[in-house]
Structure formats: structure tokens, C-alpha cells
Design a protein around this motif. Structure first.
Motif, short mmCIF file in Angstrom:
data_model
loop_
_atom_site.label_atom_id
_atom_site.label_comp_id
_atom_site.label_asym_id
_atom_site.label_seq_id
_atom_site.Cartn_x
_atom_site.Cartn_y
_atom_site.Cartn_z
N PRO A 41 21.24 16.03 -33.87
CA PRO A 41 22.17 14.91 -33.67
C PRO A 41 21.45 13.71 -33.06
N ARG A 42 21.99 12.55 -33.31
CA ARG A 42 21.41 11.31 -32.80
C ARG A 42 21.46 11.31 -31.27
N THR A 43 20.38 10.96 -30.64
CA THR A 43 20.33 10.94 -29.18
C THR A 43 20.21 9.51 -28.67
N GLY A 44 20.39 9.35 -27.39
CA GLY A 44 20.27 8.02 -26.78
C GLY A 44 21.62 7.50 -26.34
N ARG A 45 21.60 6.28 -25.93
CA ARG A 45 22.80 5.63 -25.43
C ARG A 45 23.75 5.31 -26.58
N PRO A 46 25.05 5.59 -26.41
CA PRO A 46 26.00 5.26 -27.49
C PRO A 46 26.15 3.75 -27.64
N ARG A 47 26.44 3.32 -28.84
CA ARG A 47 26.61 1.89 -29.10
C ARG A 47 27.88 1.38 -28.42
#
Length: 58
Positions: free
Chosen positions: A3-9
Motif C-alpha cells: 500500500p502507498r505510504t507517507g503522509r495522506p494528501r
């Protein structure tokens, strides 16, 4: 695939950068307001702009 990681938009992005020069006294007032309200200095400035705009509509 992972799944995509990092801060949500964010829904609303802040793309305008504004530089500001303040007196020490005004900067201290801004910081006191932010501390008292528990919000950022940017949010205090945004609230101030909203208040001025409301006053113009009257």
C-alpha cells in the motif's frame, strides 16, 4: 504491491508562501495569541483575516 505510504494528501493545499516583516512587539502579540488559543501563528493570522473580511461586509 504494498500500500502507498507517507503522509495522506490534504483536501485543501496551501501553495502561496507569504513573507512578512513584523516588529518585535507585534510578533510577541502574535505568539501570545497562538499560545492562548493553542493554534499556530498561521491560523491566528487566517482568523484575523476572516474577522477583517466579516467587518467589511457590514
Amino acid at each position: 504491491m504494498s500500500p502507498r505510504t507517507g503522509r495522506p494528501r490534504k483536501e485543501i493545499t496551501k501553495s502561496v508562501n507569504l513573507g512578512l516583516r513584523l516588529t518585535e512587539e507585534t510578533a510577541a502579540k502574535l505568539q501570545r495569541c497562538a499560545d492562548a488559543l493553542g493554534i499556530s501563528r498561521t491560523e491566528v493570522i487566517e482568523k484575523g483575516i476572516d474577522l477583517v473580511e466579516q467587518g467589511m461586509k457590514k
